[in-house]
Enzyme design. Structure first.
Site, mmCIF file in Angstrom:
data_model
loop_
_atom_site.group_PDB
_atom_site.id
_atom_site.type_symbol
_atom_site.label_atom_id
_atom_site.label_comp_id
_atom_site.label_asym_id
_atom_site.label_seq_id
_atom_site.Cartn_x
_atom_site.Cartn_y
_atom_site.Cartn_z
ATOM 1 N N TRP A 21 0.845 -1.188 0.000
ATOM 2 C CA TRP A 21 0.000 0.000 0.000
ATOM 3 C C TRP A 21 0.889 1.251 0.000
ATOM 4 C CZ3 TRP A 21 -1.866 2.650 4.939
ATOM 5 C CH2 TRP A 21 -2.746 3.706 4.654
ATOM 6 N N TYR A 54 -4.670 -0.349 -5.052
ATOM 7 C CA TYR A 54 -3.380 0.293 -4.800
ATOM 8 C C TYR A 54 -2.747 0.735 -6.116
ATOM 9 C CZ TYR A 54 -3.665 -1.824 -0.094
ATOM 10 O OH TYR A 54 -4.057 -2.205 1.168
ATOM 11 N N SER A 206 -0.504 -0.843 9.225
ATOM 12 C CA SER A 206 0.067 0.340 9.890
ATOM 13 C C SER A 206 0.548 0.057 11.310
ATOM 14 C CB SER A 206 -0.944 1.492 9.916
ATOM 15 O OG SER A 206 -1.213 1.956 8.616
ATOM 16 N N PRO A 207 1.288 -1.038 11.542
ATOM 17 C CA PRO A 207 1.787 -1.312 12.892
ATOM 18 C C PRO A 207 2.791 -0.270 13.376
ATOM 19 C CG PRO A 207 2.830 -2.779 11.318
ATOM 20 C CD PRO A 207 1.732 -2.077 10.581
#
Length: 336
Positions: A21, A54, A206-207
């Site tokens: 992404w 994407y 999105s860690p």
């Protein structure tokens, strides 16, 4: 690399997965993207996540080219359907039978494979009957085009309804893909317990909070050149809300905590996400191969209980925990 079951299914995924992404076909040029994929493979990552939307389908094509020649059985390829693609006509979006059927065929062509391991509803479609959506997914599975079905950013009620239909239609709904990190914990109170009950695993994105948890953004300093916050093609908008003095000051306080664990701040963030037993895999992206290797090294690292407490104390009220925000990312009306 550590491997975990995807929910209660028999499928195993790498605890750290690679996602493209905002990178492949956008922030990162094709050849560099392929180098990053090679670095992921070298680090033991076998799980690769993408989506048809994407870079408006380009990211899938680049990932397919990067994985060409690899043993297909040794990979878990994940993609998604929902958001507009192509010329963005009235049926080029959503979770209708038409869009799902056409999208899976197009994704397979771009990825260069005859099936994906996991096909995911990128959001909940309020404009399509859930029964139609789930029946279309059942057909995708029966046709052998996907082995498992997942969703992304669904509410507990939506998960329950979807899971019930999947059981009725006899196909495996095994995963949810929400945003989850030290600063964004809205899934903890209801989504995770509901998912554990249903046998649904979390594949979280999105860690590292779009790079904020690496500590590279500093109070009073401009964003580093080439960082997500400078990506005018779309990446910057996702990180701006976190670039305030209070959040950045609190994030900076994580640095000695990471050092005590022998980790970089990015590795601390990934290890923290993986400390939640409901998480099957943490999706990490990268613009450089060394970032891929560093992120992968967080797999299997167990944080000490006192470290978890110290993280909570350092971040304080910068953490968003409001479960009412779950599902807000799903548009109430179909995008066109």
């Amino acid at each position: 690399m550590e491997f975990r079951h995807l929910g209660a299914s028999g499928l195993k995924v790498s605890a750290v997965s690679y996602g493209n992404w905002l990178t492949h076909g956008s922030q990162v040029e094709a050849e560099q993207a392929k180098v990053c994929v090679r670095a992921a493979l070298d680090a033991g990552i076998t799980t690769f996540d993408t989506a048809d939307t994407y870079a408006n389908t380009v990211a899938e094509s680049i990932l397919g080219e990067a994985l060409a020649g690899e043993r297909r059985e040794s990979l878990e390829i994940l993609t998604k359907v929902y958001f507009p693609t192509g010329p963005k006509g009235p049926n080029d979006t959503g979770l209708s039978r038409k869009h799902i059927s056409e999208s899976i065929n197009a994704s397979l062509r771009r990825l260069g494979t005859d099936h994906v391991d996991l096909y995911q509803a990128h959001r909940y479609d309020h404009a399509a009957p859930l029964e139609e959506t789930m029946e279309a997914f059942a057909d995708v599975v029966r046709q052998g085009k996907a082995l498992y079905i997942g969703v992304s950013e669904w509410t507990p009620a939506q998960l329950r309804a979807g899971h019930a239909l999947a059981r009725e239609l006899k196909f495996p709904l095994v995963s949810n893909q929400p945003q989850y990190n030290m600063l964004w914990r809205i899934i903890e109170d209801e989504v995770v317990p509901t998912s554990v009950e249903l046998g649904i695993g979390q594949i979280v994105f999105s860690p590292i909070a779009q790079g904020v948890l690496t500590g590279k953004y500093k109070v009073g300093q401009p964003p580093p050149a080439g960082s997500r916050a400078t990506d005018t093609s779309g990446g910057a908008e996702f990180v701006q809300r976190l670039l305030n003095d209070d959040t950045l000051t609190r994030v900076a306080a994580l640095e000695p905590i990471a050092a005590e664990e022998g980790l970089t701040m990015a590795q601390l963030a990934v290890a923290w996400v993986l400390s939640n037993d409901g998480v099957s895999s943490a999706i990490t992206g990268a613009s450089r191969p060394e970032q891929v290797a560093a992120n992968a090294a967080a797999a299997g690292h167990r944080l000490a209980p006192e470290t978890l407490v110290a993280i909570d104390e350092a971040l304080g009220d910068a953490v968003q925990r409001d479960g009412a925000l779950v599902g807000k990312a799903s548009p109430k009306e179909r995008l066109a």
